[in-house]
Design an enzyme around this catalytic site. Structure first.
Site, mmCIF file in Angstrom:
data_model
loop_
_atom_site.group_PDB
_atom_site.id
_atom_site.type_symbol
_atom_site.label_atom_id
_atom_site.label_comp_id
_atom_site.label_asym_id
_atom_site.label_seq_id
_atom_site.Cartn_x
_atom_site.Cartn_y
_atom_site.Cartn_z
ATOM 1 N N LYS A 1 118.978 73.506 54.376
ATOM 2 C CA LYS A 1 119.695 73.402 53.105
ATOM 3 C C LYS A 1 121.207 73.453 53.346
ATOM 4 O O LYS A 1 121.706 74.257 54.138
ATOM 5 C CB LYS A 1 119.267 74.537 52.169
ATOM 6 C CG LYS A 1 119.892 74.444 50.773
ATOM 7 C CD LYS A 1 119.378 75.546 49.866
ATOM 8 C CE LYS A 1 120.076 75.495 48.512
ATOM 9 N NZ LYS A 1 119.614 76.568 47.603
ATOM 10 N N SER B 1 119.020 74.979 43.227
ATOM 11 C CA SER B 1 119.904 74.264 44.126
ATOM 12 C C SER B 1 119.196 73.707 45.370
ATOM 13 O O SER B 1 119.795 72.937 46.142
ATOM 14 C CB SER B 1 121.054 75.170 44.576
ATOM 15 O OG SER B 1 120.589 76.333 45.232
ATOM 16 N N SER C 1 116.627 78.951 42.378
ATOM 17 C CA SER C 1 116.887 77.785 43.207
ATOM 18 C C SER C 1 115.764 77.415 44.159
ATOM 19 O O SER C 1 115.781 76.321 44.727
ATOM 20 C CB SER C 1 118.175 77.996 44.008
ATOM 21 O OG SER C 1 119.296 78.008 43.161
#
Length: 475
Positions: free
Chosen positions: A76, A151, A175
């Site tokens: 990520k 996210s 997220s």
């Protein structure tokens, strides 16, 4: 079936037994990214193909050196990966190449994985809509014109489209859970401290974010969790749990599931969200669980105010230096500036009040979990929205007063540091996915994962492939 169709467990078993080579896995991964990523934009900062193939061949010569031996994985973009552009979705950091990995990234690398690049994220991970000025937006695999969530939206979309076997993510405000629900995969926010943060950061004042795994099955989640988890001597609150892989199959009959729905009407919901989630609850009953509808166990307004203050306090501390730089502030998105300015305007009494509410809610959860084994609620209050939106501004005619109010349903787990897994709940009338959160008591990670495993065995939702999935040859 191609290699990218395999579960992570199947692929890793084949790599360990040398039935599959790391070179073959890397080739399959890169080919899949070339075929799918242009239409989804989930994988970013992809490293040079020749270098990656050479690293895979070196892994084959060296032989297995860890549980993730030979696995291609993209990290990520809100985490540091040594030598790889780690932009955090911000133009300020678009050329930043960290000199060292974050702790959990180092653990993934040490376990034998080959880091191929990054997965897309909103700027600095703020907001559950993966769009930023560096890489653009990530489309939903089930409708590329809509959001994949965030996210960890790039991670979830890469899993759903079989560009990745496993993904990492992080979760402050849903997220890991919201994009899992919107992309028909699994995302696990572990109990706070199970996956430790960074020693170099402020360690005590406001712990609200944690990292965790994402996958297409709970069993695969457990594989990555075993690598990411474990105490770090320099990180307070970090702790070692247990090995999770191989321990998820369990008889869940008799477990009590507390359904919280829309928190007694406090959370507005887009049409169809509650209907889809409530219909999915029948699966728990089929598994022999008892589903009970719960009244709101705590004032929603208090939780929301405490969350707003604690989040702004944390964000202002972390991103304040960028805000203070006159050359960098104009390059920050409006939501970053809003969070920093709000956090800095807080008085000490407000921060103390927020912490007191948080403490009271945690005490309340300990009582709740004497009555039920898990709390359940939707992963989001709206369906995936159009890609060109900044965020929803109303739900069912109710104005939303912040950029993230549409995901208020995730904060009960976040603010108390509880383990919470986003599981697929099915599809709405428009063919878009929705998810459920299964929330357990602090350090009750195994019980939550076992419920998710039983759910997965009964539903198999991730097998429903995105309609735009390119056809593939069968072996």
């Amino acid at each position: 079936m191609t290699l990218t169709d395999l579960d992570a467990a199947e692929l890793l078993s084949g790599l360990a037994e040398r039935e599959i080579t790391a070179r073959e896995a890397m080739r399959a991964c890169l080919d899949r990214i070339a075929a799918v990523n242009p239409g989804i934009n989930a994988v970013v900062a992809l490293r040079d193909e020749a270098t990656l193939m050479a690293e895979a061949e070196a892994a084959d010569r060296a032989g297995p050196r860890g549980p993730l031996h030979g696995l291609p994985i993209a990290i990520k973009d809100s985490a540091n990966a040594r030598g790889i552009v780690s932009a955090f979705g911000s133009p300020i950091l678009k050329d930043f190449r960290p000199a060292q990995d974050d702790l959990y990234v180092a653990r993934i690398r040490a376990a034998g994985a080959i880091i191929i690049g990054k997965t897309n994220t909103p700027e600095f991970g703020l907001g559950s809509h993966t769009r930023n000025p560096v890489y653009g937006a990530t489309g939903n695999p089930y409708d590329p014109g809509r959001s994949a969530g965030g996210s960890s939206g790039g991670a979830a979309a890469a899993l759903a489209t079989r560009m990745q076997w496993l993904s990492d993510g992080s979760d402050m405000m849903g997220s890991l859970r919201n994009p899992a629900g919107w992309c028909n995969v699994y995302g696990f926010r572990p109990s706070y401290g199970l996956v430790p943060g960074e020693e170099e950061k402020e360690l005590f004042m406001s712990p609200v974010v944690t990292s965790g795994p994402m996958a297409r099955s709970p069993g695969d989640l457990a594989l990555l969790l075993d690598v990411m988890a474990g105490a770090a001597p320099g990180v307070p609150f970090s702790h070692s749990g247990q090995r999770y892989s191989g321990h998820l199959q369990a008889d869940v009959r008799g477990r009590r599931i507390g359904w919280l729905g829309n928190w007694g009407g406090a959370w507005p919901m887009e049409e169809g969200v509650l209907d889809t989630c409530e219909a999915a609850l029948a699966t728990f009953e089929d598994l022999g669980c008892e589903v009970v509808a719960l009244d709101p166990p705590f004032p929603a307004a208090d939780l929301w105010q405490a969350w707003l203050d604690l989040r702004a306090f944390a964000v202002s501390a972390g991103l304040g230096p960028l805000y203070d730089n006159p050359d960098q502030r104009p390059r920050l998105r409006a939501e970053v500036i809003w969070e920093v300015e709000r956090g800095r305007a807080l008085e000490a009494v407000a921060i103390q009040r927020a912490s007191a509410i948080r403490s009271a809610w945690f005490r309340k959860t300990t009582a709740l979990f004497r009555e039920v084994n898990a709390l359940v609620m939707p992963t989001a209050q709206v369906w995936p929205f159009p890609l060109d939106w900044n965020h929803p501004v109303e739900i069912a005619g109710q104005h939303l007063d912040t950029y993230h109010r549409w995901m208020e349903c995730v904060i009960p787990a976040s603010i108390a540091g509880l383990p919470a897994i986003g599981v697929p709940a099915g599809f709405g009338a428009a063919g878009l996915p929705m998810g459920l959160q299964l929330v357990g008591p602090y350090r009750g990670d195994l019980g939550v994962l076992q419920l998710a495993q039983a759910w997965h065995d009964a539903t198999g939702w991730p097998a429903r492939r995105p309609p735009a999935d390119p056809p593939r040859e069968t072996a």
